[in-house]
Write an enzyme that holds these catalytic residues in place. Structure first.
Site, PDB file in Angstrom:
ATOM      1  N   SER A 177       0.858  -1.185   0.000  1.00  0.00           N
ATOM      2  CA  SER A 177       0.000   0.000   0.000  1.00  0.00           C
ATOM      3  C   SER A 177       0.894   1.234   0.000  1.00  0.00           C
ATOM      4  CB  SER A 177      -0.946  -0.033   1.212  1.00  0.00           C
ATOM      5  OG  SER A 177      -1.886   1.026   1.135  1.00  0.00           O
ATOM      6  N   HIS A 204      -2.481  -1.155  -3.386  1.00  0.00           N
ATOM      7  CA  HIS A 204      -3.519  -0.144  -3.201  1.00  0.00           C
ATOM      8  C   HIS A 204      -3.110   1.114  -3.950  1.00  0.00           C
ATOM      9  CE1 HIS A 204      -4.473  -2.137   0.938  1.00  0.00           C
ATOM     10  NE2 HIS A 204      -4.977  -2.829  -0.070  1.00  0.00           N
ATOM     11  N   ASP A 298      -4.894  -4.557   5.961  1.00  0.00           N
ATOM     12  CA  ASP A 298      -5.193  -5.406   4.815  1.00  0.00           C
ATOM     13  C   ASP A 298      -4.000  -6.301   4.507  1.00  0.00           C
ATOM     14  OD1 ASP A 298      -6.658  -6.460   2.727  1.00  0.00           O
ATOM     15  OD2 ASP A 298      -6.061  -4.913   1.302  1.00  0.00           O
TER      16      ASP A 298
END
Length: 356
Positions: A177, A204, A298
């Site tokens: 991310s 992400h 996540d």
């Protein structure tokens, strides 16, 4: 405001040539008291000097600047006074170049719409992203793009012959991310072009920017880098990125993938947990999972599913993570076999798949 509240404020410098846009951005940012704009600049040289003097927590920078391009401005800031930078551009290739130059994250456009409801949503998203970027760790970057620094195929580690006794691993799956583009480049450039395993990546990123990231990495790393599609088998020696719009999951042991609708309320789409969990279910020990820098949790639960099914699991360590969120969450769940500095992860991956 108390001294404690002032200390917790996120200070922002806006770099934007249009005075009207600067005024709207200031109003949107300062709509909540934990964010304060401490300076504004309309040109690149002014921005470099202002950031060096004010030392803000984060810089919001439009890539279209007079006198000095946004890319050059990022390079100067990161070489003189390293600061988290949120770069704004509607051009995908420009956004990818901004990440390569040292920006922490990108937005398609920081303009606040005139429509009241759309403006409120855009302002909230901008504030949320600025807070996230302000927490990122940054380092001094030498001036010049990574491509000019010779970080392409010429600097790769020499290829090694595979150990025929250790060919059980068929897939390497990576999740990242905030700070992920730099981490992915650092890892993937050290993996050889003749790797017999397929590589699957979930990053992400704002809608519309993944194709630019894929093209950027494809030019810099030895393996071909592609954007995934529904129903296509993952090829050995190829890096495939999960596309936007849904969860990218493994459906069978032929390494076929599918795009599935996200769960209700899912914050990150595509989700790393969804991909890791599907890999755990389909391949079990025939996979390696790596969780890189990023905010939130996540990927932690999915990595635990992989480790439970005897896959090898790795994570980036705190010192080298731009944001030590996702790797920390995985470590708390005891989902990680080894936590390593970024520059040691590629060697650990190769060891896990049987390469010396």
């Amino acid at each position: 405001m108390t001294a404690v509240e002032q200390a917790r404020q996120v200070t922002v410098v806006i770099v934007e040539q249009c005075a009207t846009r600067r005024r709207r951005l200031r109003a949107a940012i300062e709509a909540e008291s934990d964010l304060v704009v401490v300076g504004e600049a309309r040109t690149g040289p002014d921005a470099v000097a202002l950031v060096a003097r004010l030392r803000p927590a984060v810089v919001l920078l439009d890539m279209q600047l007079p006198r000095q391009a946004g890319l050059e401005t990022i390079e100067h800031i990161m070489s003189i006074s390293p600061t988290p930078i949120l770069a704004c551009s509607t051009a995908i290739d420009t956004a990818s170049a901004a990440l390569a130059a040292g920006a922490v994250d990108t937005l398609p456009d920081a303009q606040v719409p005139e429509d009241r409801h759309a403006a409120a949503d855009a302002a909230a998203a901008l504030r949320r992203t600025l807070r996230m970027c302000a927490r990122a760790r940054v380092i001094t970057h030498p001036r010049g793009r990574l491509r000019a620094q010779g970080l392409g195929s010429a600097s790769l580690a020499p290829r090694e012959q595979a150990d025929p006794r250790q060919q059980a691993v068929r897939l390497i799956v990576l999740g990242a991310s905030t700070g992920g583009p730099h981490a992915l480049h650092a890892l993937l450039r050290r993996l050889p072009a003749d790797l017999p395993q397929a590589v699957l990546v979930v990053q992400h990123m704002a809608e519309g920017f993944l194709p630019g990231l894929v093209a950027w990495l494809d030019a810099l790393v030895p393996m071909p880098v592609r954007l995934g599609e529904h129903g296509i088998r993952r090829a050995p020696g190829t890096v495939t990125f999960a596309p936007s719009g849904g969860n990218f999951v493994l459906t069978d042991d032929r390494l076929c993938t599918a795009i599935e609708p996200p769960a209700p309320g899912q914050f990150h789409v595509p989700g790393i947990d969804a991909t890791f969990t599907s890999v755990a279910r389909v391949l079990g020990p025939a996979a390696v999972g790596v969780l890189l820098t990023g905010m939130g949790r996540d990927g932690a639960a999915g990595l635990l599913q992989m480790r439970t099914r005897h896959a090898r699991t790795l994570a980036q360590d705190e010192k080298t993570s731009a944001v030590y969120g996702m790797p920390a969450a995985a470590a708390q769940l005891d989902a990680v076999d080894r936590q390593l500095p970024l520059d040691e992860l590629a060697a650990a991956v190769l060891e896990a798949v049987g390469r010396t």
